[in-house]
Design a protein around this motif. Structure first.
Motif, short mmCIF file in Angstrom:
data_model
loop_
_atom_site.label_atom_id
_atom_site.label_comp_id
_atom_site.label_asym_id
_atom_site.label_seq_id
_atom_site.Cartn_x
_atom_site.Cartn_y
_atom_site.Cartn_z
N ASN A 28 -35.03 4.24 7.21
CA ASN A 28 -35.15 3.11 6.27
C ASN A 28 -36.41 3.26 5.42
OD1 ASN A 28 -32.82 1.95 7.20
ND2 ASN A 28 -33.82 0.32 8.35
N ALA A 29 -37.50 3.72 6.03
CA ALA A 29 -38.76 3.90 5.29
C ALA A 29 -38.66 5.03 4.28
CB ALA A 29 -39.90 4.16 6.27
N VAL A 30 -37.97 6.11 4.65
CA VAL A 30 -37.83 7.26 3.75
C VAL A 30 -36.82 6.96 2.66
CG1 VAL A 30 -37.01 9.66 3.64
CG2 VAL A 30 -38.56 8.95 5.47
N GLY A 31 -35.75 6.26 3.00
CA GLY A 31 -34.69 5.97 2.05
C GLY A 31 -33.59 7.01 2.12
N GLN A 32 -32.51 6.73 1.42
CA GLN A 32 -31.37 7.65 1.42
C GLN A 32 -31.77 8.93 0.70
OE1 GLN A 32 -27.79 5.92 -0.07
NE2 GLN A 32 -26.59 7.76 0.28
N PHE A 33 -31.31 10.05 1.21
CA PHE A 33 -31.67 11.33 0.61
C PHE A 33 -30.51 12.30 0.75
CE2 PHE A 33 -33.16 11.20 4.96
CZ PHE A 33 -32.62 12.36 5.51
N GLU A 34 -30.53 13.31 -0.09
CA GLU A 34 -29.55 14.39 -0.05
C GLU A 34 -30.32 15.68 0.19
OE1 GLU A 34 -26.21 14.07 -0.39
OE2 GLU A 34 -26.41 11.91 -0.66
N PHE A 35 -29.80 16.51 1.07
CA PHE A 35 -30.41 17.82 1.28
C PHE A 35 -29.82 18.81 0.29
CE2 PHE A 35 -31.75 16.81 5.75
CZ PHE A 35 -33.09 17.13 5.56
N SER A 36 -30.68 19.56 -0.31
CA SER A 36 -30.27 20.69 -1.14
C SER A 36 -31.36 21.74 -1.00
CB SER A 36 -30.10 20.27 -2.60
OG SER A 36 -31.35 19.91 -3.16
N MET A 37 -31.12 22.91 -1.50
CA MET A 37 -32.12 23.98 -1.40
C MET A 37 -33.41 23.56 -2.12
SD MET A 37 -30.99 26.22 0.56
CE MET A 37 -32.04 27.63 0.34
N GLU A 38 -33.28 22.82 -3.21
CA GLU A 38 -34.44 22.44 -4.01
C GLU A 38 -35.31 21.40 -3.29
OE1 GLU A 38 -31.18 22.02 -5.57
OE2 GLU A 38 -31.36 24.16 -5.97
N ASN A 39 -34.70 20.50 -2.54
CA ASN A 39 -35.51 19.43 -1.93
C ASN A 39 -35.61 19.53 -0.41
OD1 ASN A 39 -33.08 18.50 -0.97
ND2 ASN A 39 -33.18 16.52 -2.00
N ALA A 40 -35.18 20.64 0.18
CA ALA A 40 -35.21 20.77 1.64
C ALA A 40 -36.64 20.65 2.17
CB ALA A 40 -34.59 22.10 2.07
N LEU A 41 -37.59 21.33 1.55
CA LEU A 41 -38.97 21.25 2.03
C LEU A 41 -39.59 19.87 1.80
CD1 LEU A 41 -40.47 24.78 1.31
CD2 LEU A 41 -40.16 23.64 3.51
N PRO A 42 -39.49 19.29 0.62
CA PRO A 42 -40.10 17.97 0.44
C PRO A 42 -39.47 16.89 1.33
CG PRO A 42 -39.53 18.92 -1.70
CD PRO A 42 -38.99 19.83 -0.65
N VAL A 43 -38.16 16.89 1.44
CA VAL A 43 -37.50 15.90 2.29
C VAL A 43 -37.82 16.18 3.75
CG1 VAL A 43 -35.26 15.05 3.09
CG2 VAL A 43 -35.66 15.35 0.66
N GLY A 44 -37.77 17.44 4.15
CA GLY A 44 -38.12 17.80 5.53
C GLY A 44 -39.54 17.37 5.88
N TRP A 45 -40.48 17.60 4.95
CA TRP A 45 -41.87 17.19 5.20
C TRP A 45 -41.98 15.67 5.28
CZ3 TRP A 45 -46.02 19.09 7.13
CH2 TRP A 45 -47.23 18.42 6.98
N LYS A 46 -41.29 14.97 4.40
CA LYS A 46 -41.31 13.50 4.41
C LYS A 46 -40.80 12.96 5.75
CE LYS A 46 -40.55 10.35 0.75
NZ LYS A 46 -39.74 9.91 -0.38
N LEU A 47 -39.72 13.55 6.25
CA LEU A 47 -39.15 13.13 7.53
C LEU A 47 -40.08 13.50 8.69
CD1 LEU A 47 -35.43 14.15 7.01
CD2 LEU A 47 -36.35 11.83 7.06
N ALA A 48 -40.66 14.70 8.64
CA ALA A 48 -41.51 15.18 9.73
C ALA A 48 -42.81 14.40 9.83
CB ALA A 48 -41.80 16.66 9.54
N THR A 49 -43.23 13.78 8.74
CA THR A 49 -44.50 13.04 8.75
C THR A 49 -44.31 11.53 8.79
OG1 THR A 49 -44.62 13.14 6.34
CG2 THR A 49 -45.75 14.89 7.59
N GLU A 50 -43.08 11.06 8.83
CA GLU A 50 -42.82 9.62 8.92
C GLU A 50 -43.10 9.18 10.36
OE1 GLU A 50 -41.66 6.01 9.61
OE2 GLU A 50 -42.19 6.60 7.55
#
Length: 160
Positions: A28-50
């Motif tokens: 809920n804090a991160v929000g809805q997201f889509e994984f793609s090659m372009e955003n895998a690292l930023p989204v992964g980091w956001k999830l890993a640090t939440e």
């Protein structure tokens, strides 16, 4: 089931339920997201640090350790069905914490799931009839265990 075994099983179940709730709070804090090659690292980091997600994963790790301790003392056919307690806990907590719907259909589904979970039955013979008890543990230590219902079933003995 001993008091220690029951405590370990329930701690494992409740830690698992808390882990789910923390993961939900994190997403809920991160929000809805889509994984793609372009955003895998930023989204992964956001999830890993939440913090909620980190807490949820920590609860899972602890719950696995507690669950292994419980399984060393209790038959898996007794311990595993107790996970249905987590369905009830999560439904109530998600309604309270996240405003999730608690519709009659959802409640019925939870009831069916918890009631239909196959659980150990310890038959008792009384006057030639077999009596099978279900109760909230540990009230009837050798009875079949179901977290929501108390039911007695009497069947006729096999007359063949």
């Amino acid at each position: 089931m001993s008091a220690l075994s029951f405590t370990l099983v329930m701690c494992g179940v409740l830690l698992n339920a808390v882990a789910q709730l923390l993961l939900k709070a994190g997403t809920n804090a991160v929000g809805q997201f889509e994984f793609s090659m372009e955003n895998a690292l930023p989204v992964g980091w956001k999830l890993a640090t939440e913090p909620h997600i980190v807490g949820g994963l920590a609860c899972y790790v602890v719950s696995v350790v507690v669950w292994i301790m419980a399984l060393s003392r209790v038959e898996v056919s007794i311990a595993y069905p107790m996970l249905s307690v987590g369905y009830v806990v999560n439904a109530i907590a998600a309604w309270y914490l996240f405003g999730e719907a608690m519709s009659p259909m959802r409640l019925a589904g939870i009831g069916v799931e918890t009631e239909s979970t196959p659980i150990r039955r310890t038959p008792r013979k009384i006057n030639g009839n077999t009596l099978v008890l279900r109760s909230i543990p540990p009230a009837l230590p050798n009875a079949a265990i179901n977290p929501l219902w108390f039911m007695v079933r009497v069947s006729q003995p096999n007359c063949s």
